[in-house]
Each structure stands twice: as structure tokens, then as C-alpha cells.
Design an enzyme around this catalytic site. Structure first.
Site, mmCIF file in Angstrom:
data_model
loop_
_atom_site.group_PDB
_atom_site.id
_atom_site.type_symbol
_atom_site.label_atom_id
_atom_site.label_comp_id
_atom_site.label_asym_id
_atom_site.label_seq_id
_atom_site.Cartn_x
_atom_site.Cartn_y
_atom_site.Cartn_z
ATOM 1 N N LYS A 297 1.551 -2.673 -5.824
ATOM 2 C CA LYS A 297 0.495 -3.319 -5.024
ATOM 3 C C LYS A 297 -0.061 -4.552 -5.755
ATOM 4 C CE LYS A 297 -0.926 0.766 -2.372
ATOM 5 N NZ LYS A 297 -0.372 2.059 -2.674
ATOM 6 N N TYR B 294 7.700 -2.580 1.664
ATOM 7 C CA TYR B 294 6.622 -1.974 0.873
ATOM 8 C C TYR B 294 7.173 -0.816 0.028
ATOM 9 C CZ TYR B 294 2.920 1.428 0.023
ATOM 10 O OH TYR B 294 2.109 2.364 -0.574
HETATM 11 O O1 DON Z 1 3.062 4.746 -0.444
HETATM 12 C C1 DON Z 1 2.998 5.703 -1.191
HETATM 13 O O2 DON Z 1 2.426 6.742 -0.862
HETATM 14 C C2 DON Z 1 3.632 5.603 -2.553
HETATM 15 N N1 DON Z 1 4.845 4.854 -2.507
HETATM 16 C C3 DON Z 1 2.697 4.940 -3.534
HETATM 17 C C4 DON Z 1 1.364 5.627 -3.626
HETATM 18 C C5 DON Z 1 0.766 5.565 -4.961
HETATM 19 O O3 DON Z 1 1.395 5.309 -5.965
HETATM 20 C C6 DON Z 1 -0.635 5.954 -5.023
HETATM 21 N N2 DON Z 1 -1.027 6.023 -6.407
HETATM 22 N N3 DON Z 1 -1.635 6.497 -7.160
#
Ligand code: DON
Length: 309
Positions: A71, A192
Site C-alpha cells: 500500500k 492490487y
Molecule cells: O488484501 C488483503 O487482505 C491482503 N492482501 C493484505 C492485507 C494486509 O496485509 C493487512 N495487514 N496487516
């Protein structure tokens, strides 16, 4: 941080020792099945100073997906590919008490660029003729910032998440329905998730942190890699929103702008001083690495890294 190398090394070793109290607490993320295919007790830590000195410990060879740390890259690219005011017309800048994949903090816009909805929004603003070109740009941006040409797509992690990403799919369609972007939501989502599936090692992560700590100036190539105003926005957002609904408490206790990912990694930025990276897969209920957070807290005190004191 006016210490010599031996003293820094000693303080880090002590901090790592103290952080062993937190081994075994929490669980690795299970909602992306492939993330369970690692040893939950893996551990790696790296500190890279703005002068390029590095201190590396634990399983420095381990390669793990950056997950939500992508992100940071999505935001950097959205802000450099577009006018920042255009980006912040589509995404908010406020922390939220809701979990990272919640639909609740999407009012007119996603609450901030570091929850899933916000990162799907910034991803939609990355320029390129198709997803292949856009992903290549994202990968190359990370390779450059992290001085890690080996960064690559972890195919197994990517496919594993694509099979289970219903919530993010709902978010992408919802954002499209609100007119926040007009591309195909499936394509934005794919990009994403690919960015989340970039494989890195720990030193690369800390090196990216050091670049941000150095206002975007690359000491190896002696040039600005990221414009300073972009760094300023990104590091501020890491401080206010980087640790999800735990961001306020973390800032108060650790005092280091940071961004976490559900693989168990955290990157930290101490402006003018260093970047930090930690990898320890067991998470608390907000999705942040438990041992990683505690180690940063101890180091913040022992090395004087808290940006507020
Ligand atoms: O989109 C998602 O749920 C995961 N690819 C990334 C989420 C994430 O890393 C939240 N972090 N702490």
C-alpha cells in the site's frame, strides 16, 4: 542515534533477546491459505541507516510477501503518476477504527490509503497501458527503492489470495459503483493483489524504509528517487494510519511511522536516521505482527528512535 556500530549491534541483540518473550503469541494469517505454508516462528530483522550501513539478524534469506506494505508503493505511485490533490479527492487521509478489509469506512471515499479500500483506489490511479505494464512498474519501483532486483511475484501467494479475495472483490465493485474509478473492478483487484504478493527479504524492506527516511534521496545512485513532497505525505500517513485500527496506540507507544502486512512484516521509517524491517508471522487481531511490534517498541526506547522525544 549517535552510537558506534558495536554499540548499535549490542543494543539490537539485547532488544531481540527481550522480544523473545513474545514468541508463540498470536497466529499467522489463515485467510490467505498460502501464508500458512511458512514457519510461524520465522524471524528476521534489519536496520539500514540513511548512510547505507546495515544491521541484519535472523533469517535474512527468508523471502515473504509484502502484503499490505504494498500500500506504501501504491500510494507513492498514485501520488507521482497524478497530482496529489487528485489522489486525495478519491481517498481520505483519516485513521479508522474499523478493520483493514471493512466496507464501513467507505463514505464518499475510503477512509485512508492504507486500508484495503484506499489501496484499491490508489492502485486504480497507477498509470500503464495494461495490468502487465502497471505491475512491471510497481515491481520496478520496489526493486529500485529497496535495492532488491530479485523482487518478484510470488505466484502461489497471488493465486491463493485470488481464490479467497471475495471481500476485496466486494470493495472493488463498491468503489466502482460510487464512481471512484471506472476501470473493470476485477482488473484493479488483480493488480492490487499482485502488488501484495511481491516477494522480498528483510534487508530490502529496511532499505526502502531508509530511502523514505532519507527524503527519497538514493545515496547509491545519488539522485532523488521519490519527490520529497510525496515522501512527506506517505510517511505522515504511515504514522497516522499504517498500523490499522491500532495506529494511535502504536504511535503513542512506539513513535515510529510504520506499515504492517499480514505476512507478519513491518517496515518503519525514522526520518533522517534509518529504516527498519521486521518479519515475524504471528499476528494480533488487528493484523499486525506481535513480536515485530514489541521489538520496534523496545528498539524505539533503547536506540532513541521515537520521533516525538
Ligand atoms: O488484501 C488483503 O487482505 C491482503 N492482501 C493484505 C492485507 C494486509 O496485509 C493487512 N495487514 N496487516
Amino acid at each position: 542515534m549517535l552510537y558506534n556500530r558495536d554499540l548499535i549491534n549490542e543494543k539490537i541483540l539485547n532488544a531481540i533477546e527481550k522480544s523473545k518473550d513474545y514468541i508463540g503469541l498470536g497466529e499467522a494469517a489463515a485467510y490467505i491459505p498460502e501464508l500458512l505454508n511458512v514457519d510461524s516462528d520465522n524471524f528476521a530483522f534489519s536496520l539500514v541507516t540513511t548512510n547505507g550501513e546495515s544491521f541484519n539478524y535472523g533469517d535474512t534469506e527468508a523471502v515473504f510477501s509484502i502484503q499490505s506494505i504494498s500500500k506504501v508503493i501504491d500510494l507513492i505511485m498514485a501520488l507521482t503518476d497524478n497530482n496529489p490533490s487528485e489522489v486525495y479527492a478519491k481517498v481520505g487521509s483519516e485513521p479508522t477504527k474499523y478493520e483493514f478489509n471493512s466496507l464501513v469506512p467507505i463514505g464518499d471515499t475510503a477512509a485512508n490509503p492504507f486500508i484495503n479500500a484506499g489501496a484499491i483506489t490508489t492502485t486504480s490511479m497507477i498509470v500503464g497501458k495494461d495490468n502487465d505494464e502497471k505491475f512491471e512498474r510497481i515491481l520496478n519501483t520496489y526493486r529500485g527503492m529497496a535495492k532488491y532486483p530479485d523482487a518478484h511475484l510470488m505466484e502461489d501467494v497471488f493465486h491463493s489470495e485470488m481464490k479467497t479475495t471475495d471481500r476485496n472483490k466486494a470493495i472493488a465493485y463498491y468503489l466502482k459503483s460510487k464512481g471512484i474509478f471506472d476501470q473493470n473492478p476485477e482488473e484493479v483487484l488483480e493488480l492490487y493483489v499482485k502488488a501484495c504478493s511481491i516477494g522480498t527479504n528483510i534487508t530490502a524492506l529496511a532499505t526502502m524504509g531508509a530511502l523514505l527516511a532519507n527524503k527519497g534521496y538514493d545515496i547509491e545512485d545519488r539522485r532523488m528517487l521519490i519527490p520529497e513532497p510525496v515522501v512527506q505525505l506517505v510517511v505522515s500517513q504511515m504514522a497516522s494510519c499504517g498500523m490499522y485500527e491500532n495506529s494511535g496506540n502504536y504511535l503513542m507507544n512506539v513513535g515510529i511511522p510504520s506499515k504492517s502486512g499480514v505476512s507478519g512484516a513491518i517496515v518503519g521509517v525514522v526520518p533522517g536516521v534509518c529504516g527498519l524491517g521486521v518479519y515475524s508471522p504471528r499476528l494480533d487481531k488487528t493484523g499486525n505482527s506481535i513480536r515485530g511490534k514489541e521489538l520496534f517498541k523496545i528498539l524505539s526506547q533503547d536506540l532513541g528512535l521515537n520521533i516525538f522525544v
